[in-house]
Design a protein around this motif. Structure first.
Motif, PDB file in Angstrom:
ATOM      1  N   SER A 165       0.830  -1.206   0.000  1.00  0.00           N
ATOM      2  CA  SER A 165       0.000   0.000   0.000  1.00  0.00           C
ATOM      3  C   SER A 165       0.867   1.259   0.000  1.00  0.00           C
ATOM      4  O   SER A 165       1.927   1.280   0.602  1.00  0.00           O
ATOM      5  CB  SER A 165      -0.866   0.034   1.252  1.00  0.00           C
ATOM      6  N   TYR A 166       0.392   2.285  -0.652  1.00  0.00           N
ATOM      7  CA  TYR A 166       1.117   3.564  -0.712  1.00  0.00           C
ATOM      8  C   TYR A 166       2.595   3.323  -1.054  1.00  0.00           C
ATOM      9  O   TYR A 166       3.493   3.636  -0.260  1.00  0.00           O
ATOM     10  CB  TYR A 166       0.965   4.334   0.609  1.00  0.00           C
ATOM     11  N   PRO A 167       2.865   2.763  -2.231  1.00  0.00           N
ATOM     12  CA  PRO A 167       4.255   2.412  -2.581  1.00  0.00           C
ATOM     13  C   PRO A 167       5.206   3.605  -2.601  1.00  0.00           C
ATOM     14  O   PRO A 167       6.416   3.430  -2.457  1.00  0.00           O
ATOM     15  CB  PRO A 167       4.124   1.773  -3.966  1.00  0.00           C
ATOM     16  N   THR A 172       6.998  -1.568  -1.383  1.00  0.00           N
ATOM     17  CA  THR A 172       6.733  -2.036  -2.746  1.00  0.00           C
ATOM     18  C   THR A 172       6.746  -3.561  -2.839  1.00  0.00           C
ATOM     19  O   THR A 172       6.917  -4.124  -3.913  1.00  0.00           O
ATOM     20  CB  THR A 172       7.766  -1.439  -3.724  1.00  0.00           C
ATOM     21  N   GLU A 347      -2.717  -0.170  -4.040  1.00  0.00           N
ATOM     22  CA  GLU A 347      -1.841   0.985  -3.755  1.00  0.00           C
ATOM     23  C   GLU A 347      -2.577   2.026  -2.925  1.00  0.00           C
ATOM     24  O   GLU A 347      -1.968   2.821  -2.227  1.00  0.00           O
ATOM     25  CB  GLU A 347      -1.379   1.656  -5.057  1.00  0.00           C
ATOM     26  N   THR A 352      -2.304  -3.503   3.635  1.00  0.00           N
ATOM     27  CA  THR A 352      -2.329  -4.656   2.733  1.00  0.00           C
ATOM     28  C   THR A 352      -2.785  -5.871   3.531  1.00  0.00           C
ATOM     29  O   THR A 352      -2.223  -6.154   4.589  1.00  0.00           O
ATOM     30  CB  THR A 352      -0.901  -4.915   2.189  1.00  0.00           C
TER      31      THR A 352
END
Ligand SMILES: Cc1cc2nc3c(=O)[nH]c(=O)nc-3n(C[C@H](O)[C@H](O)[C@H](O)COP(=O)(O)OP(=O)(O)OC[C@H]3O[C@@H](n4cnc5c(N)ncnc54)[C@H](O)[C@@H]3O)c2cc1C
Length: 407
Positions: A165-167, A172, A347, A352
């Protein structure tokens, strides 16, 4: 003294590094970003809701995936432990609605600063701008790592790389690839705590409308599979807000497009009471058009969609509304239907779901059962919880459990 490498300087990595170093180990944190705590910085809308001040058993009720796996760890390192830890480290805290704990300063960066003070006090070393690419293992024992800049020997490696999430914050999915390359099982990753995309073709005007005190429920056939009371929001893609975020975590392993979402707009009123309420308004507005008779019952934007769903003409005069039409209005007020299409992309999820299979991990110290000296903590694990400070607490507790076990 052991050489310990921690991969990732997020919540779990900073905690794991401190815990390992205070036991006298030589600890190096390798972080690919230019600084520590990039994700912490954006948590709680920049205020960082770092935990939830409730007892361990109540805490565990808020864990969605693998509650049993976390039970021992959360009992050993519960919210009260974290709160004491932060306050002893000079971070003053406050507790808000729903037992949510924030820094008194309302600054998420103060949480990272506190963790860095702890780490520095026990000699943790940091290497920023360096990306771990491989974990080296020989004879099922970890022996080091390879980065984009070189090779390091280690007696223990703690993987704290987060989920997917939020890469842009650095998470990642590298830790999942490390696990897979070593034959350690992973569970498919899914978005959690995210918005739900719905068919909004006929509901475009609802965008921006937020509702309080509603019950949002998801049904698979006639079976209710998820239901939450509270606030929700209509957006350009569908629905979001606290109830919807929680629901996403419960339905993310189901075929979302086959579910039906119903919003009870008047959950405090049973059918009979609501019908009396509608009749009262119909009496009051008997010579008005139907749309104008619902202004006390519903936000203006919702009147047309509710009447359309109930197959009632908004221009019809109230005194000519039939009993059947009234029954249909009541039915829609108790279950305004939405057709979900999908969840928002991973993302965009706050967390996650899925990750390293907890069956592969010793719940006492987060060590891999297959590879000695290799640990996984925080969101890289297949654990996730509702909003309210639970996910960060899980990162801190699992990080401490791993670091502290290295003697
Ligand atoms: C917008 C938003 C708001 C949130 N708000 C809250 C909240 O208020 N309360 C709450 O409890 N939870 C909140 N969460 C969830 C919480 O932030 C995460 O669950 C938690 O930060 C996970 O911590 P972690 O240490 O496991 O991973 P992360 O914090 O993601 O840290 C992973 C670190 O590893 C580094 N890394 C990854 N791969 C490599 C590599 N190959 N080499 C070197 N470094 C690497 C990354 O750069 C990153 O710094 C929020 C999440 C988001 C996205």
């Amino acid at each position: 003294m052991k050489r310990v490498i921690v991969i990732g300087a997020g919540a779990s990595g900073l905690m794991a590094a401190y815990a390992a170093a205070k036991n006298g180990n030589d600890v190096l944190v390798i972080e690919k970003n230019e600084k520590a705590g990039k994700k912490i910085y954006i948590t709680g809308k920049g205020r960082c809701n770092l935990t939830n001040d409730i007892a361990a058993d109540d805490f565990l009720e808020n864990v969605v995936s693998n509650r049993k796996f976390l039970t021992g760890c959360i009992h050993r390192y519960p919210p009260s432990w974290l709160i004491r830890f932060c306050e002893e480290g000079g971070l003053r805290l406050k507790t808000e609605r729903g037992d949510r704990v924030f820094p008194l300063s309302d600054k998420a960066s103060d949480v990272t600063a506190c963790l860095l003070r702890y780490a520095n006090s026990v000699g943790v070393r940091f290497q920023f701008h360096e990306k771990v690419e491989k974990i080296v293992v020989s004879d099922c024992i970890v022996s080091g790592i390879i980065t984009d800049k070189g090779r390091y020997e280690a007696d223990a490696v703690i993987v704290c790389t987060g989920g997917l999430s939020y890469p842009a914050t650095g998470s990642t999915g590298d830790g999942l690839r490390f696990a897979e390359s070593l034959g350690i099982g992973t569970v498919k990753c899914m978005p959690a705590l995210c918005g739900i995309v719905c068919d909004m073709r006929a509901l475009k005007d609802l965008q921006g409308l937020s509702l309080k005190n509603v019950r949002v429920s998801a049904y698979e056939g006639s079976k209710c599979v998820s239901s939450f009371f509270g606030e929700m929001l209509f957006t350009h893609f569908g629905i979001s807000g606290p109830t919807v975020l929680s629901m996403s975590s419960e339905i993310n392993r189901r075929p979302v497009e086959k579910l039906k979402i119903l919003i009870d707009l008047k959950p405090a009123l049973d059918d009979e009471t609501l019908d009396r309420r509608i009749l009262r308004d119909f009496d009051k507005y008997s010579n008005k058009q139907l749309a104008n008779a619902l202004i006390e019952l519903l936000p203006k934007k919702l009147i047309a969609p509710v009447l359309a769903s109930a197959r009632c003409a908004p221009g019809k005069l109230v005194h000519s509304v039939t009993k059947e039409e009234r029954a249909r209005i009541l039915q829609i007020l108790k279950g305004f239907p939405l057709q979900p299409i999908s969840l928002r992309p991973i993302e965009e999820g706050i967390v996650t779901a899925g990750g390293v299979d907890v069956g592969e991990i010793d719940p006492k110290n987060m060590q891999s059962k297959k590879v000695k000296g290799l640990y996984f903590c925080g969101e890289v694990l297949d654990v996730d919880a509702y909003t309210g400070g639970f996910n960060l607490q899980i990162a801190f507790s699992t990080g401490y459990a791993a670091g502290n076990s290295i003697l």
